[in-house]
Design an enzyme around this catalytic site. Sequence first.
Site, PDB file in Angstrom:
ATOM      1  N   TYR A 180      78.071  25.296 -19.679  1.00 50.87           N
ATOM      2  CA  TYR A 180      78.219  23.878 -20.020  1.00 50.87           C
ATOM      3  C   TYR A 180      77.748  23.550 -21.430  1.00 50.87           C
ATOM      4  O   TYR A 180      78.081  22.500 -21.946  1.00 50.87           O
ATOM      5  CB  TYR A 180      77.437  23.007 -19.025  1.00 50.87           C
ATOM      6  CG  TYR A 180      78.215  22.702 -17.769  1.00 50.87           C
ATOM      7  CD1 TYR A 180      78.579  23.720 -16.907  1.00 50.87           C
ATOM      8  CD2 TYR A 180      78.599  21.406 -17.470  1.00 50.87           C
ATOM      9  CE1 TYR A 180      79.306  23.448 -15.766  1.00 50.87           C
ATOM     10  CE2 TYR A 180      79.321  21.121 -16.324  1.00 50.87           C
ATOM     11  CZ  TYR A 180      79.669  22.155 -15.471  1.00 50.87           C
ATOM     12  OH  TYR A 180      80.383  21.876 -14.355  1.00 50.87           O
TER      13      TYR A 180
ATOM     14  N   LYS B  55      76.138  35.870  -9.892  1.00 50.94           N
ATOM     15  CA  LYS B  55      77.190  36.897  -9.894  1.00 50.94           C
ATOM     16  C   LYS B  55      76.637  38.041 -10.721  1.00 50.94           C
ATOM     17  O   LYS B  55      77.172  38.392 -11.782  1.00 50.94           O
ATOM     18  CB  LYS B  55      78.477  36.296 -10.475  1.00 50.94           C
ATOM     19  CG  LYS B  55      79.696  37.192 -10.402  1.00 50.94           C
ATOM     20  CD  LYS B  55      80.290  37.325  -9.019  1.00 50.94           C
ATOM     21  CE  LYS B  55      81.420  38.326  -9.042  1.00 50.94           C
ATOM     22  NZ  LYS B  55      81.981  38.596  -7.697  1.00 50.94           N
TER      23      LYS B  55
ATOM     24  N   ASP C  47      80.730  34.257  -4.975  1.00 51.59           N
ATOM     25  CA  ASP C  47      81.985  34.326  -4.204  1.00 51.59           C
ATOM     26  C   ASP C  47      81.673  34.431  -2.713  1.00 51.59           C
ATOM     27  O   ASP C  47      82.278  33.743  -1.885  1.00 51.59           O
ATOM     28  CB  ASP C  47      82.886  35.468  -4.695  1.00 51.59           C
ATOM     29  CG  ASP C  47      82.163  36.809  -4.805  1.00 51.59           C
ATOM     30  OD1 ASP C  47      80.917  36.844  -4.713  1.00 51.59           O
ATOM     31  OD2 ASP C  47      82.853  37.831  -4.991  1.00 51.59           O
TER      32      ASP C  47
ATOM     33  N   ASP D 248      78.043  23.555  -9.745  1.00 49.86           N
ATOM     34  CA  ASP D 248      79.109  22.558  -9.733  1.00 49.86           C
ATOM     35  C   ASP D 248      80.127  22.917  -8.656  1.00 49.86           C
ATOM     36  O   ASP D 248      80.535  22.067  -7.852  1.00 49.86           O
ATOM     37  CB  ASP D 248      79.776  22.530 -11.116  1.00 49.86           C
ATOM     38  CG  ASP D 248      80.914  21.530 -11.182  1.00 49.86           C
ATOM     39  OD1 ASP D 248      80.725  20.399 -10.694  1.00 49.86           O
ATOM     40  OD2 ASP D 248      81.986  21.881 -11.712  1.00 49.86           O
TER      41      ASP D 248
ATOM     42  N   ASP E 192      80.854  21.151  -4.477  1.00 56.14           N
ATOM     43  CA  ASP E 192      82.081  20.503  -3.982  1.00 56.14           C
ATOM     44  C   ASP E 192      82.424  21.067  -2.605  1.00 56.14           C
ATOM     45  O   ASP E 192      82.827  20.328  -1.698  1.00 56.14           O
ATOM     46  CB  ASP E 192      83.262  20.720  -4.949  1.00 56.14           C
ATOM     47  CG  ASP E 192      83.408  19.583  -5.970  1.00 56.14           C
ATOM     48  OD1 ASP E 192      82.379  18.965  -6.306  1.00 56.14           O
ATOM     49  OD2 ASP E 192      84.543  19.331  -6.428  1.00 56.14           O
TER      50      ASP E 192
HETATM   51  C1  IPM Z   1      79.781  16.862 -11.485  1.00 53.52           C
HETATM   52  C2  IPM Z   1      81.008  16.710 -12.325  1.00 53.52           C
HETATM   53  C3  IPM Z   1      80.654  16.964 -13.779  1.00 53.52           C
HETATM   54  C4  IPM Z   1      80.114  18.366 -13.877  1.00 53.52           C
HETATM   55  C5  IPM Z   1      81.788  16.752 -14.771  1.00 53.52           C
HETATM   56  C6  IPM Z   1      82.432  15.408 -14.604  1.00 53.52           C
HETATM   57  C7  IPM Z   1      81.350  16.970 -16.198  1.00 53.52           C
HETATM   58  O1  IPM Z   1      82.006  17.565 -11.893  1.00 53.52           O
HETATM   59  O2  IPM Z   1      78.836  16.085 -11.692  1.00 53.52           O
HETATM   60  O3  IPM Z   1      79.745  17.738 -10.624  1.00 53.52           O
HETATM   61  O4  IPM Z   1      80.885  19.338 -14.026  1.00 53.52           O
HETATM   62  O5  IPM Z   1      78.922  18.524 -13.790  1.00 53.52           O
HETATM   63 MN    MN Z   2      81.496  18.647 -10.071  1.00 53.49          MN
END
Ligand code: IPM
Ligand code: MN
Length: 372
Positions: A137, A187, A220, A244, A248
């Site tokens: 990042y 990883k 993974d 990140d 999700d």
């Molecule tokens: C999150 C989002 C951000 C990230 C983006 C929008 C920069 O996906 O907060 O998870 O990758 O951290």
């Molecule tokens: Mn995210």
Amino acid sequence: MRSHSIAVLPGDGVGPEVTAAALEVLDAAQEVFGFSTERTDVPLGADHYLETGDLLTDDMVERLRAHDAILFGAIGSPRVRPGVLERGIILALRGAMRQAINLRPVRLYPGVPTPVDGLTPQRCDLVVVRENTEGSYVAEGSAVHRGTPAWTAVQESVNTWYAVERAVDFAYRLASVRRKRLTLCHKTNVLVEAGALWSAVVEEVGQRYPDVETDYVHVDAMCMHLPVSPERFDVVVTDNLFGDIVTDLGAVLQGGLGVAASGNLHLGGEAPSMFEPVHGSAPDIAGRGWANPAGACLSLALMLGHLGEGEAAASVEAATARVLADLPALAGEGMGASTAELGQRVAALVRDGSTPAVEGSLMSQLARVMSP
Ligand code: IPM
Ligand code: MN
């Protein structure tokens, strides 16, 4: 009366809707638990950028720094080239406020539908500690021969002992007030340099926490274990990009991105931490009242825990979990209630005060490790 100064940054898309719902809940929590907040509206986002050309300016950083916490909605708009607002505002804020950790609970609350068959709340209660200031990042990257067949792009990842140790130590502290199990997710078999540094930090810091068991999982494999056996995990510490991605996936287990909350934690006491739902600005549904405010409400709960309002935090968490559990019965088309109505329901339950606290509430654990 206790008072906290909060910068409110609703941002783009559904950000303002879910933030408005969370603020209603905050109003209720203040009435019940006897504290006040001083709120400053911060206009950052696509509109502000398109009007002024400004992203996060130094002046804004200084103004924000004076607050106790930042309540954040969402940033990102199809009207602006991808990456400009995300990097120029969200990532810039995380860096400027030295928010070392992105704390992302993955908890399935009772009665909340999950797409994973047979998953129970008892089996899904973990916390991802995502390093929040480095990795891929921050490396700017470089390119040559752009737009030709010889286009070459290099994108590296930055890992400092300092930042990794800070994240790993926090993760161990959190594990030691939870189920005493820490998993490093990386990883190391491919990213050998970064992997070696992370592993060495975990080995060294782990010695300070002899009662916490240490485990390792490749990222993974994590994506396989997480849906199948989330009970294997208590606190997972990981790199910025891996964190990140896996959160999700974690959000899906919890009932969807609309439910997941996060705290960008500054650990030193010199700058505010920032609390934001994991979901993005969802421009396709903005303005319709279709966004689930639960992620924003649970982020508010994390914020309250961080500000030392533990009882209010637990109450907001319990009320949000309860509203989430009631959602399936409401749902006809879509959620069955608008963003604002759901916020009002959560606020009403906070005022009513009879919803029992969630068992083993993360908020109380956080209060023990989170405040500066
Ligand atoms: C999150 C989002 C951000 C990230 C983006 C929008 C920069 O996906 O907060 O998870 O990758 O951290
Ligand atoms: Mn995210």
